[in-house]
Design an enzyme around this catalytic site. Sequence first.
Site, PDB file in Angstrom:
ATOM      1  N   HIS A 122       1.762   2.165  -3.508  1.00 48.63           N
ATOM      2  CA  HIS A 122       0.701   2.970  -4.131  1.00 48.63           C
ATOM      3  C   HIS A 122       0.790   4.424  -3.647  1.00 48.63           C
ATOM      4  O   HIS A 122       0.636   5.367  -4.427  1.00 48.63           O
ATOM      5  CB  HIS A 122      -0.680   2.428  -3.741  1.00 48.63           C
ATOM      6  CG  HIS A 122      -1.115   1.212  -4.491  1.00 48.63           C
ATOM      7  ND1 HIS A 122      -1.076   1.108  -5.862  1.00 48.63           N
ATOM      8  CD2 HIS A 122      -1.633   0.025  -4.047  1.00 48.63           C
ATOM      9  CE1 HIS A 122      -1.549  -0.081  -6.223  1.00 48.63           C
ATOM     10  NE2 HIS A 122      -1.893  -0.755  -5.143  1.00 48.63           N
ATOM     11  N   GLU A 141       0.832  -1.210   0.000  1.00 49.26           N
ATOM     12  CA  GLU A 141       0.000   0.000   0.000  1.00 49.26           C
ATOM     13  C   GLU A 141       0.866   1.259   0.000  1.00 49.26           C
ATOM     14  O   GLU A 141       0.518   2.280  -0.590  1.00 49.26           O
ATOM     15  CB  GLU A 141      -0.970   0.003   1.193  1.00 49.26           C
ATOM     16  CG  GLU A 141      -1.984  -1.133   1.187  1.00 49.26           C
ATOM     17  CD  GLU A 141      -2.744  -1.291  -0.120  1.00 49.26           C
ATOM     18  OE1 GLU A 141      -2.941  -0.284  -0.839  1.00 49.26           O
ATOM     19  OE2 GLU A 141      -3.131  -2.433  -0.458  1.00 49.26           O
TER      20      GLU A 141
END
Length: 673
Positions: free
Chosen positions: A468, A465
């Site tokens: 991202h 994550e």
Amino acid sequence: MKNPLLNSFDAAPFSEVKSSHFLPAIKNGINIAKKEVDAIVSNTEKPSFSNTIEALDYSGELLDRVTSVFFNLNSAETNEEIQKIAQEASPLLSEFSNDIALNLDLFKKIEVVYQQKDILQLTPEQSRLLEKRYKSFSRNGANLPDQKKEKLREIDKELSTISLKFGENILAETNKFEMLLTIESDLAGLPEGAKEAAKAMAEAKGKDGWLVTLDYPSYIPFITYADNRELRKKLALAFGAKGFHNDELDNQEIVLKIVKLRHERAQLLGYSSHAEYVLEERMAETPDTVFSFLNEILDKAKPAAKREFSQLESFAKDLDGIDQLQKWDGAYYSEKLKQKLFDLDDEKLKPYFKLENVIDGVFTIASKLFGLQFEEINTIDKYHEEVKTYNVTDLEGNFIALFYADFHPRPGKRNGAWMTSYKSQMRKNNENIRPHVSIVCNFTKPTPSKPSLLTFNEVTTLFHEFGHALHGMLANTTYPGLSGTSVYWDFVELPSQVMENWCYEKEALEIFAKHYETGEVIPMELVQKIKESATFMEGMTTLRQLSFGLLDMSWHAGDPSAIKNVKEHEKKIFAETSLYPNVSGNCMSTAFSHIFQGGYSSGYYSYKWAEVLDADAFEYFKENGIFNTEIAGKFKEHVLSKGGTENPMTLYKRFRGQDPKPEALLKRAGLIK
């Protein structure tokens, strides 16, 4: 009533916002955005790139800010009131986006600019934006006759409402199930931390005993470690039956409705299927390419998966006399076999992965690679006290981004992990407006005696994550419509998946993998075991992921109107990839939020697609040093900062100097020598 969402705000003003502010703010944002579009349409000057394409991309800024706050809360901190507002707001937003997409006068202006594209001397980014805008209109019905436009509006309105309902049903199902255990022997096999967490959860709800739920930090340890096979079965059956109970939370009809509406919409727009429509704007380009990609990897993975499954069956039979492995046995015996083969389990590793240390580690790695600094701040609003906020700067102290991180499960938070943003990066009026980015996870909570200690899987999830988030934070484009993660969906997973590779490297682990009590750095033999076990059961893992991609394509690559029974359809598709016996009371599709609520319809294959890119990209680092700043600089310049400003394969090749090679992935997965 003063509405804080309608004032100009930088960081989201969570503490001032009441639920009652959202709908008026959304309606107001829609009205302002409509006026901005009307101004473009009524402009009497000749349509140009700046007065049409650019003006359109910068329009709707207030609406974007308000909806990002609202829908992020609906995912991470929802309640009945917010869900009710979402049901009311979604059709309005769908209607508004159709008002723009189907505005013929606006489209004519865009078309005028588009027809001059060869003589306008545009930058690559401007060309890309023009192409994207033109296609978004032609692909969304701008050329349709009025009657068909009206039909499109109806479909979009209905889709926006029922996909929300799909997600609400899953959240309600997750929250509804509780397994209260009152006999301690029922927890045999469970690690102490998981027992403590179950105890704390029961106490929080005023109950005696140990509470196990369908939230991942509760579900995963139980299904992996609990010796009581019947209880594992009970939990697995509940987990696999979300949205599949023929009650008011059932998603079967919703699934059939969604796929039929998507197909009807695609046909209306001149495409043979929803997948053909979606993939036109992906690196893969066509359903045939996706099928041959998935099947090529399936050919390599299936023999390995069968061998691994047979090994697991023999192991379970020898150990416990199990004649037939079931789905609720997989994680349990895999973990036992892994311990036997590698003398490695999460309980050995968790003490080295205190959440705060892993956060510091990912920050240090980002600093070494991309020259970033992270400072925790308490001067901005949060939507929940558990959220952490950081100021991100470069090494010269220039502001790069605001970063929110939300790590633990709560009743109002959906399962899983995701990255999102509250404010896009863009250049406007000679200012580089920097982004506000957030990651949301569901990691094991601290207990009275232990801090939050992560499983290795949770460590890789955090790095994923955060990858991202870097894509969002390091964005450096002119237009919001091309900024950060606004890229093809089969490219968006590259920055996230490539970051996971550092979790397996000694040089990186030594930075953050330190025992939470002694401060001792993770021993070398454990690092070696992490690397050796990285390909453990990789054939089965790959097969599982391919099965999800094939299921997704089965719903979207053809005409679904003949499908009458969700479960029967799924069973037929899984026949090629399933290793365990079918469980009649379970259904994957009714809880497949990625494709029925998130944006992954016809795109689930992209996880595997991006794995090819990430394995190839990381091989480049490995050849030159995993903290090689020159290669990191290339990755930052050509991938992370560029967003969707050029074709992703062009950007990738500019970074890598060659086409990506699938061999790197197959080699890393141990599927070829």
